[in-house]
Design an enzyme around this catalytic site. Structure first.
Site, PDB file in Angstrom:
ATOM      1  N   GLY A   6     -18.135 -33.157 -18.254  1.00  0.00           N
ATOM      2  CA  GLY A   6     -18.921 -32.924 -19.223  1.00  0.00           C
ATOM      3  C   GLY A   6     -20.456 -32.475 -18.810  1.00  0.00           C
ATOM      4  O   GLY A   6     -20.928 -31.773 -19.352  1.00  0.00           O
ATOM      5  N   TRP A  45     -20.067 -29.032 -17.347  1.00  0.00           N
ATOM      6  CA  TRP A  45     -20.066 -28.240 -18.762  1.00  0.00           C
ATOM      7  C   TRP A  45     -21.153 -27.618 -19.123  1.00  0.00           C
ATOM      8  O   TRP A  45     -21.346 -26.371 -19.547  1.00  0.00           O
ATOM      9  CB  TRP A  45     -19.244 -28.667 -19.531  1.00  0.00           C
ATOM     10  CG  TRP A  45     -18.915 -27.633 -20.933  1.00  0.00           C
ATOM     11  CD1 TRP A  45     -18.026 -26.726 -21.063  1.00  0.00           C
ATOM     12  CD2 TRP A  45     -19.814 -27.814 -21.984  1.00  0.00           C
ATOM     13  NE1 TRP A  45     -18.514 -26.230 -22.453  1.00  0.00           N
ATOM     14  CE2 TRP A  45     -19.284 -26.922 -23.022  1.00  0.00           C
ATOM     15  CE3 TRP A  45     -20.892 -28.728 -22.465  1.00  0.00           C
ATOM     16  CZ2 TRP A  45     -20.053 -26.576 -24.089  1.00  0.00           C
ATOM     17  CZ3 TRP A  45     -21.469 -28.669 -23.770  1.00  0.00           C
ATOM     18  CH2 TRP A  45     -20.856 -27.429 -24.667  1.00  0.00           C
ATOM     19  N   HIS A  46     -22.142 -28.650 -19.181  1.00  0.00           N
ATOM     20  CA  HIS A  46     -23.398 -28.093 -19.794  1.00  0.00           C
ATOM     21  C   HIS A  46     -24.262 -27.099 -18.542  1.00  0.00           C
ATOM     22  O   HIS A  46     -24.960 -26.331 -19.299  1.00  0.00           O
ATOM     23  CB  HIS A  46     -24.488 -29.279 -19.873  1.00  0.00           C
ATOM     24  CG  HIS A  46     -24.130 -30.157 -20.910  1.00  0.00           C
ATOM     25  ND1 HIS A  46     -23.261 -31.083 -21.164  1.00  0.00           N
ATOM     26  CD2 HIS A  46     -24.645 -29.892 -22.472  1.00  0.00           C
ATOM     27  CE1 HIS A  46     -23.220 -31.637 -22.329  1.00  0.00           C
ATOM     28  NE2 HIS A  46     -23.789 -30.796 -23.077  1.00  0.00           N
ATOM     29  N   GLY A  47     -24.054 -27.132 -17.405  1.00  0.00           N
ATOM     30  CA  GLY A  47     -24.943 -26.228 -16.910  1.00  0.00           C
ATOM     31  C   GLY A  47     -24.524 -26.402 -15.284  1.00  0.00           C
ATOM     32  O   GLY A  47     -23.789 -27.309 -14.655  1.00  0.00           O
ATOM     33  N   PHE A  51     -26.370 -23.449 -22.621  1.00  0.00           N
ATOM     34  CA  PHE A  51     -25.076 -24.130 -22.292  1.00  0.00           C
ATOM     35  C   PHE A  51     -24.014 -23.451 -22.715  1.00  0.00           C
ATOM     36  O   PHE A  51     -22.745 -23.826 -22.209  1.00  0.00           O
ATOM     37  CB  PHE A  51     -25.164 -25.363 -22.744  1.00  0.00           C
ATOM     38  CG  PHE A  51     -26.596 -26.169 -22.303  1.00  0.00           C
ATOM     39  CD1 PHE A  51     -27.026 -26.038 -21.043  1.00  0.00           C
ATOM     40  CD2 PHE A  51     -27.370 -26.990 -23.500  1.00  0.00           C
ATOM     41  CE1 PHE A  51     -28.213 -26.605 -20.790  1.00  0.00           C
ATOM     42  CE2 PHE A  51     -28.486 -27.238 -23.266  1.00  0.00           C
ATOM     43  CZ  PHE A  51     -29.078 -27.506 -21.932  1.00  0.00           C
TER      44      PHE A  51
END
Length: 489
Positions: free
Chosen positions: A325, A328-330, A489
């Site tokens: 997770g 996934w954001h960056g 994002f």
């Protein structure tokens, strides 16, 4: 095109709304859906037209794979690819597309670092919303594999993916949540109660973004990106400013998305439920970015085994889920570390529950809120040094500065190393910075959230006055608007 822009509010949205319902009133249902897809693609490509082929290709690919999974017949296809292999192929292709644009430079950079090579970076421009529409379509493929959705109409599928209120930054919706609403005949007629509620929710979101989030943005951006050094109060103001900026920015976007969708008689799932009221980290993730939390649980944590394979495996699965997770954001180690921190916190919380310990509510809130606030520092920092700069000053008592006007009353504190000057000078803060932070704490703790107001809403005179006031005030503040944070994002 931003929700918080004149061209969206006064041109794009009214034109799209009236033409869509006009076409439906003439019983041109398919034309109306086609127009909404066209409008959504125009909305998407308004930033950069070269993004358009990517989302179109992604939609077409996933529609074909999803339809294949939905229609799969074991008897007819026993000599070809298995159903599971088709699903895996579809997921790998989606992840590969996301990985190429979002993570290629990250992997090249780290390979160069560890291998001592000098491979040139690709410097790819990240396609807008690719993380969101990729996750949404992966969920669709899995649901098709499970026989939980059937979609044999590409126009409907295109509408599911591109519906402009939730296209750019969510909420991440399931096909079964949204498309039956478009098929409902009652939803093809203007509903004035939904229109009133939609305008009300949209105005609340607009106010949260333009007035609150963008005010905090100045102090957060200066503290993280500009200031070379920070004193004790500047560091706390920097971290808290980002904590509140992120919440009011993203929940404001979600409110606007929900409000806009209501104009079209579509109810999107809630994405925030007063997360800063949470008394533990598990409760926080039940309240924060709810649709992403749901995706991580249903499509990563549970397939990994969830809590079905013993305590040790459960802790590993939690950690893996939140590291994914975070990634996934960056494409950065700070994002991965942020996810790791939350994974560890959830594992500790689960262990804490097993032992049976309980804390008083006030202490539980203080611990939870401060953990979330500290973890956001890594989420926001562009480099490790930026995070260390903020955190080291947050926990150092050697750099306390108090307002000059206090020196007459508490000047004796000079002996303890306390200085008297402008408290927030390095982050472009003013005297109202402290007031703004404490006011926001009171707002998130004691006021109802927009979802609660939505359930209590009645088209009463005082609510219309309130809506008009916050809408007009926000409109006249557009000169200082910024992009939504989750667009990154």
């Amino acid at each position: 095109m931003l929700f918080n822009s004149y061209e969206f509010i006064f041109i794009f949205l009214p034109i799209t709304f009236f033409i869509y319902f006009y076409l439906n009133s003439k019983r041109l249902t398919e034309v109306a859906k086609g127009f909404l897809v066209f409008s959504s693609l125009f909305f998407y490509s308004y930033w950069e037209i070269k993004y358009l082929p990517i989302i179109l290709a992604s939609m077409l690919f996933n529609y074909v794979i999803g339809t294949t999974l939905s229609k799969y017949d074991i008897k007819k296809n026993k000599k070809t690819f298995s159903k599971k292999s088709i699903l895996i192929f579809g997921i790998i292709c989606n992840v590969a597309l996301l990985g190429y644009f979002k993570y290629a430079d990250f992997f090249i950079e780290n390979f160069n670092l560890f291998a001592g090579s000098d491979i040139e970076l690709l410097h790819l421009l990240l396609p807008l919303a690719i993380s969101f529409f990729t996750f949404q379509q992966i969920a669709y493929l899995v649901d098709s594999y499970r026989k939980e959705t059937k979609e044999y109409d590409f126009l409907n599928y295109a509408l599911f993916v591109t519906f402009f209120p939730q296209l750019i930054a969510g909420p991440i919706v399931h096909h079964k949540e949204m498309m039956p609403q478009f098929a409902n005949i009652k939803n093809k007629i203007k509903n004035y109660k939904n229109i009133a509620l939609g305008i009300f929710i949209f105005s609340m979101g607009l106010f949260k973004k333009v007035i609150i989030a963008d005010t905090f943005a100045v102090w957060a951006n200066t503290g993280f990106d500009v200031a070379q050094t920070l004193n004790f109060f500047e560091a706390w103001a920097t971290s808290l400013s980002y904590t509140f900026q992120l919440y009011f920015d993203f929940s404001g976007y979600t409110d606007m998305a929900i409000g806009i969708a209501l104009l079209f008689n579509i109810k999107l799932p809630i994405n925030f439920n007063s997360p800063y009221k949470a008394l533990d980290i598990q409760d926080f993730w039940r309240r924060w970015h709810i649709t992403l939390s749901r995706f991580l649980r249903d499509y990563i944590y549970i397939p990994l085994g969830g809590n079905r394979k013993g305590p040790t495996r459960t802790y590993v699965n939690l950690l893996a889920t939140f590291v994914i997770g975070g990634f996934w954001h960056g494409a950065g180690w700070t994002f991965i570390f942020w996810g790791f921190l939350h994974g560890v916190a959830l594992a500790v919380h689960r262990l804490w529950q097993t032992i049976g310990f309980k804390l008083p509510k006030m202490i539980a809130w203080i611990i939870t809120f401060n953990f979330v606030n500290i973890a956001w520092v890594f989420f926001r920092a562009k480099e490790w040094d930026d995070a260390i700069k903020v955190l080291s000053s947050m926990f150092s008592l050697d750099n306390i500065i108090l307002p000059e006007k206090w020196e007459r009353k508490v000047g004796f504190l000079n002996e303890w190393g306390v200085e008297f000057s402008r408290v927030y000078e390095n982050i472009s803060g003013k005297d109202n910075t402290t007031w703004f932070i404490f006011s926001s704490i009171l707002i998130v703790l004691f006021l109802k959230n927009s979802n609660q107001y939505k359930t209590l809403f009645k088209a009463q005179f005082h609510l219309w006055i309130f809506t008009i006031i916050i809408f007009i005030y926000s409109i006249f503040s557009f000169s200082k608007t910024s992009d939504f944070l989750y667009f990154n994002f």
